[in-house]
Scaffold this motif. Structure first.
Motif, PDB file in Angstrom:
ATOM      1  N   THR A 199     -55.632  10.748  31.700  1.00 23.12           N
ATOM      2  CA  THR A 199     -55.712  11.822  32.691  1.00 23.12           C
ATOM      3  C   THR A 199     -55.773  13.185  32.014  1.00 23.12           C
ATOM      4  N   ALA A 200     -54.947  13.372  30.995  1.00 19.34           N
ATOM      5  CA  ALA A 200     -54.968  14.635  30.257  1.00 19.34           C
ATOM      6  C   ALA A 200     -56.346  14.878  29.656  1.00 19.34           C
ATOM      7  N   ARG A 201     -56.935  13.825  29.103  1.00 24.36           N
ATOM      8  CA  ARG A 201     -58.251  13.939  28.482  1.00 24.36           C
ATOM      9  C   ARG A 201     -59.325  14.246  29.536  1.00 24.36           C
ATOM     10  N   THR A 202     -59.265  13.564  30.664  1.00 25.24           N
ATOM     11  CA  THR A 202     -60.267  13.761  31.716  1.00 25.24           C
ATOM     12  C   THR A 202     -60.212  15.171  32.287  1.00 25.24           C
ATOM     13  N   LEU A 203     -59.017  15.644  32.602  1.00 27.04           N
ATOM     14  CA  LEU A 203     -58.890  16.966  33.214  1.00 27.04           C
ATOM     15  C   LEU A 203     -59.179  18.078  32.209  1.00 27.04           C
ATOM     16  N   ALA A 204     -58.799  17.863  30.953  1.00 28.13           N
ATOM     17  CA  ALA A 204     -59.158  18.841  29.921  1.00 28.13           C
ATOM     18  C   ALA A 204     -60.668  18.912  29.763  1.00 28.13           C
ATOM     19  N   GLY A 205     -61.327  17.765  29.895  1.00 25.11           N
ATOM     20  CA  GLY A 205     -62.783  17.731  29.799  1.00 25.11           C
ATOM     21  C   GLY A 205     -63.465  18.478  30.930  1.00 25.11           C
ATOM     22  N   GLN A 206     -62.742  18.700  32.040  1.00 31.14           N
ATOM     23  CA  GLN A 206     -63.284  19.458  33.171  1.00 31.14           C
ATOM     24  C   GLN A 206     -62.866  20.929  33.122  1.00 31.14           C
ATOM     25  N   GLY A 207     -62.259  21.318  31.998  1.00 30.44           N
ATOM     26  CA  GLY A 207     -61.937  22.733  31.821  1.00 30.44           C
ATOM     27  C   GLY A 207     -60.515  23.129  32.120  1.00 30.44           C
ATOM     28  N   ALA A 208     -59.638  22.152  32.385  1.00 32.28           N
ATOM     29  CA  ALA A 208     -58.233  22.467  32.623  1.00 32.28           C
ATOM     30  C   ALA A 208     -57.508  22.729  31.303  1.00 32.28           C
TER      31      ALA A 208
END
Length: 255
Positions: free
Chosen positions: A21-30
């Motif tokens: 989840t951390a990786r996915t949301l960071a990949g969206q600019g979070a």
């Protein structure tokens, strides 16, 4: 809520579904703050994420330590918009065994680790979110908790774990109602068996046995599939106050 430029805290973010989840949301600019045990790979995960991600070590059963870690995360990033809580776990133990009744301390330990720790995270995260300026839709924050399908059809030996996970699912609507006037949503994901922890290295035969009751796909869930659902929850403001099963149509048998 748009993910880009939002501050996300992932409790349990050093491994498994939390890490995905951390990786996915960071990949969206979070911008991501990882909370996990001091002995975890949290620092390495934060370094891999980049984008200003930070690691804040804590044990979720340490109420004061969690409060400090969250305060440090907010100080580091200036706000908290999204919280994803995946920390927890359980062991199998029957109520009655040849050694006698299940020790009450064991029941309390699992409820503390899963239910009480989740609520403590929620109350503190909601407090930080309440200080945000609402976006154009009036939204200040999103909390996503993690239950289990054991909350609904727990197997033999899962009485403490099932009780704790049922409590997490049961909090969703009431918490959403409590926090709705502040523009904070609360959702819960209830996964089936996922390829995390001890199951991550299990053989194909073991996985096939454990997932034989699934409709499709007949396999363990993937951490990324949990992360994709969390992203959808964050983005969709009409998702609030409920628990979503993420299970491929599986229903646990008694054992």
């Amino acid at each position: 809520m748009e993910v880009a430029k939002k501050v996300v805290v992932v409790a349990g973010g050093a491994s498994g579904m939390g890490r995905a989840t951390a990786r996915t949301l960071a990949g969206q600019g979070a911008v991501v703050a990882v909370l996990d045990l001091p002995s975890s790979a949290g620092a390495d995960v934060a370094a891999e994420l980049g984008g200003g991600a930070t690691f804040h070590p804590c044990d979720v059963t340490d109420a004061e330590g969690v409060e400090t870690a969250l305060a440090e995360a907010v100080e580091a990033h200036g706000a908290l918009h999204v919280a994803v809580n995946t920390a927890g776990g359980g062991v199998s133990r029957r109520i009655i065994s040849k050694d006698g009744p299940m020790p009450l301390a064991e029941f309390r330990r699992l409820v503390e680790l899963n239910l009480v720790a989740t609520f403590n995270l929620d109350r503190l995260q909601a407090w930080h979110m309440s200080r945000n300026e609402p976006d154009e839709g009036g939204e200040r924050g999103v909390i996503v908790n993690t239950s289990s399908i054991a909350a609904f059809e727990g197997q033999i030996g899962q009485v403490a774990y099932s009780a704790a996970k049922a409590g997490i699912a049961g909090m969703s609507l009431t918490m959403a109602r409590d926090l709705g006037s502040l523009g904070i949503r609360v959702m819960t994901v209830a996964p089936s068996l996922f390829a995390t922890g001890a199951l991550e290295g299990a053989s194909e035969d073991v996985i096939a046995t454990l997932t034989k009751d699934a409709a499709f796909p007949k396999r363990a869930g993937l951490p990324d599939e949990y992360a994709w659902l969390v992203e959808a929850v964050v983005r969709n403001p009409m998702l609030n106050g409920q628990t979503i099963r993420l299970d491929g149509g599986q229903r646990f048998a008694p054992r």
